[in-house]
Motif scaffolding. Sequence first.
Motif, PDB file in Angstrom:
ATOM      1  N   ALA A  55       0.728  -1.210   0.052  1.00 40.68           N
ATOM      2  CA  ALA A  55       0.154   0.031  -0.162  1.00 40.68           C
ATOM      3  C   ALA A  55       0.983   1.102   0.145  1.00 40.68           C
ATOM      4  O   ALA A  55       0.366   2.526   0.290  1.00 40.68           O
ATOM      5  CB  ALA A  55      -0.962  -0.032   1.389  1.00 40.68           C
ATOM      6  N   LEU A  56       2.423   1.225  -0.158  1.00 36.64           N
ATOM      7  CA  LEU A  56       3.028   2.284  -0.194  1.00 36.64           C
ATOM      8  C   LEU A  56       2.920   3.086  -1.212  1.00 36.64           C
ATOM      9  O   LEU A  56       2.684   2.651  -2.503  1.00 36.64           O
ATOM     10  CB  LEU A  56       4.593   1.703  -0.112  1.00 36.64           C
ATOM     11  N   VAL A  57       2.815   4.401  -1.098  1.00 39.52           N
ATOM     12  CA  VAL A  57       2.645   5.439  -2.175  1.00 39.52           C
ATOM     13  C   VAL A  57       4.040   6.118  -2.533  1.00 39.52           C
ATOM     14  O   VAL A  57       4.736   6.479  -1.458  1.00 39.52           O
ATOM     15  CB  VAL A  57       1.550   6.419  -1.803  1.00 39.52           C
ATOM     16  N   PRO A  58       4.538   6.130  -3.667  1.00 41.83           N
ATOM     17  CA  PRO A  58       5.761   6.765  -3.898  1.00 41.83           C
ATOM     18  C   PRO A  58       5.608   8.241  -3.412  1.00 41.83           C
ATOM     19  O   PRO A  58       4.716   8.965  -3.688  1.00 41.83           O
ATOM     20  CB  PRO A  58       5.692   6.675  -5.679  1.00 41.83           C
ATOM     21  N   SER A  60       5.689   9.114  -0.403  1.00 41.50           N
ATOM     22  CA  SER A  60       5.048   9.225   1.021  1.00 41.50           C
ATOM     23  C   SER A  60       6.128   8.531   1.857  1.00 41.50           C
ATOM     24  O   SER A  60       7.329   7.984   1.494  1.00 41.50           O
ATOM     25  CB  SER A  60       4.036   8.552   1.156  1.00 41.50           C
ATOM     26  N   GLU A 118      11.374   7.253   3.033  1.00 44.92           N
ATOM     27  CA  GLU A 118      10.725   7.881   1.841  1.00 44.92           C
ATOM     28  C   GLU A 118      10.578   6.932   0.890  1.00 44.92           C
ATOM     29  O   GLU A 118      11.645   6.462   0.119  1.00 44.92           O
ATOM     30  CB  GLU A 118      11.028   9.120   1.482  1.00 44.92           C
ATOM     31  N   ARG A 120      10.345   5.594  -2.904  1.00 49.40           N
ATOM     32  CA  ARG A 120      10.319   6.129  -4.389  1.00 49.40           C
ATOM     33  C   ARG A 120      10.414   5.132  -5.421  1.00 49.40           C
ATOM     34  O   ARG A 120      10.656   3.937  -4.952  1.00 49.40           O
ATOM     35  CB  ARG A 120      11.729   6.603  -4.472  1.00 49.40           C
ATOM     36  N   SER A 121       9.884   5.382  -6.451  1.00 45.44           N
ATOM     37  CA  SER A 121       9.915   4.565  -7.457  1.00 45.44           C
ATOM     38  C   SER A 121      11.584   4.581  -8.210  1.00 45.44           C
ATOM     39  O   SER A 121      12.151   5.441  -8.445  1.00 45.44           O
ATOM     40  CB  SER A 121       9.174   5.011  -8.818  1.00 45.44           C
ATOM     41  N   LEU A 126       9.444  -0.091  -6.070  1.00 46.62           N
ATOM     42  CA  LEU A 126       9.477   1.083  -4.880  1.00 46.62           C
ATOM     43  C   LEU A 126      11.010   0.495  -4.161  1.00 46.62           C
ATOM     44  O   LEU A 126      11.373  -0.492  -4.026  1.00 46.62           O
ATOM     45  CB  LEU A 126       8.521   0.845  -3.807  1.00 46.62           C
TER      46      LEU A 126
END
Length: 693
Positions: A55-58, A60, A118, A120-121, A126
């Motif tokens: 559920a990680l969002v790049p 965040s 953090e 990141r892509s 990720l």
Amino acid sequence: MATPAAIPRELTELRGVGPALAEKLARLGVTRPEDLLFLLPQRYEDRTRLVPIGALVPGSRAVVAGEVALAEIVFRRRRSLLCRISDGTGMLTLRFFYFSKAQQEQLARGRRLLCFGEARSGPGGLEMVHPEYQFLGAEEQVSLEQALTPVYPTTEGLQQFRLRSLATQALERYLPLLPDWLEGRLPEGTALPGLREALQVLHRPPPGVDLARLAAGRHPAQRRLALEEMLAQHLSLRRLREHARREAATPLPAVDGLRERFLAGLGFGLTAGQQEALAAIDADLAQPRPMLRLVQGDVGCGKTVVAAAAALRAVENGHQVAVMAPTELLSEQHRRSFSRWLEPLGIEVTWLSGSLGRRERQHALEAIGSGRGQVVIGTHALFQEGVDYRSLALMIVDEQHRFGVHQRLALMQKGATGGQHPHQLVMTATPIPRTLAMTLYADLDNSVIRDMPPGRQPVQTIALPDRRRAEVVTRVREAARAGNRAYWVCPLIEDSGELDYQAAESTHAMLAEALPELAVGLVHGRMRPEDKDAVMRAFAAGKLQLLVATTVIEVGVDVPEATLMIIENAERMGLAQLHQLRGRVGRGAAASHCVLLYQAPLAELARQRLEVMRETSDGFVVAQKDLELRGPGEVLGTRQTGLAQFRVADLLRDADLVPQVQRLGRELLDADPGLAESLIRRWIGDADRYGNV
Ligand code: ADP
Ligand code: MG
């Protein structure tokens, strides 16, 4: 009765703070323990929740836990340690550029980790670069933070954990002692918390706090502080104004017919707006107290004429006027206009410029000192050491937004002669929305010129991609054939002027070649003033039909026959500048056009700016949009001047608080002026000193 315990005034009263740390804190504006309470976090990190890797969002920052699946050293471009972890919902790569052998050995397959960083892509999905991490035992429960982690504004050599612990200390020891001066003064049923509660929430947001609101600056705790901060700012300006108004100034009534002769020689009548502004100025000038008046009006509405008419009041009373512009170029333009209008009346206009040679400068200084120079024009150098006026009765400040309020009022002190303080007239083409004016310019009376000289037609504006340049060249040719003139403006590339000049030069060469039948001139900031002047004059006289320029002409010339303005790389310029440039055409009776050339693709903000330019030619609308797109700090230049560096408040977002700010301002001043002082000290600190530049 025991006096209530007070918060100590020395930072070193805090545990763990010595002189070295105190000095670092001072860089953050923290000079007393109380200030720590008002050093608010810039943002918060959420370490209270465990986020499933899937559920990680790049972008965040999050806490994750997982098991090491693979750890290896790779040598792509740079040697790095990659560690893949998984929690059953997804995979995440931890990337380390710096690592020890021990670290590498510990990150072995099967180990459990708790990480914060953090997301990141990266090339393989990720990743987190240099996350904070700790090992977990096979069955160990993950323990998370109970509250959001605040991130404070900091300075070199001062770490977050240090600031956090100092804030904790201040909250525990001093927050209970902090007086809430607005207690009982907020309207019944107000949704805003008290001061202490608001600070507690912002330093240590409790679990379950509305994060989205906090991030948007709309949490009630932030609103409570924004209100107090705006109030402090407002009170500070009112106080400055009151101080200034208590000074003595020379009354400047009408004495002979100088003004009438000036107006008669202009060749046009003043617009209603100009007359109104001038009437307000005249009434102020007749008082024995300094005038503090702001005249707002769009580019081309004729503020300079109003300024010149005001200047005559001082001259006819035997005193001097200083006309201050923010740049040398603007001051040059004023010199030109004032000389043209005033010298025929026998008035001596003196120009004090950085470009004057030693002899000329000496000459100018002598004219200022003897009083022979009746109207003195220049930049802030007008108030440098060694510039002494014989009798300065009026200061005219153009484009005030580039000067800070404190700076400007300090100049009033410097310009005083024999206890008499000069009147101040401030002119700006940046229309200031009412809410801002009331808070930020509470020290000035306000006149607005809303009309334009008659016969002006709105300038038609179009935006074209750069590749359609050939069509634009054709337009220039047609305009010239019809007897009109055109500007072709190249953008400011860097402050040094070197690249600017190159860009303008090559554009000039290109256009001269494409339009052999036209006389094409070039003007840029690195030319000597005489040479620049000569080119401008040739253009004004019609000896040149096309003028290639750097943004020099933003403030430069006034040529009614110019009907076409082409702006290159318009996507790089701000709205205010574009509007100023466009204001150089449409000054005569003929229809005018402005072409905004841009390099595709346009970034979103640039697209919006060009859209605004196409849709409106009303300076007030442009300014309002500028404000919305950029924020008040940049629009008003307050970032540079240090004025109104709000910590919590945002004048656009919190504009609805303005009526409360004004009511509270009146109440506090009536009830307890000492409280007003304390509020100013709390929020603005010692920067708010009348008389400091
Ligand atoms: P601003 O400083 O407000 O941008 P300026 O003072 O430079 O505008 O005036 C723009 C031009 O309009 C100048 O050429 C000026 O001489 C001319 N002008 C000013 N007032 C009038 C008026 N009432 N009627 C006609 N022309 C005017
Ligand atoms: Mg002007």
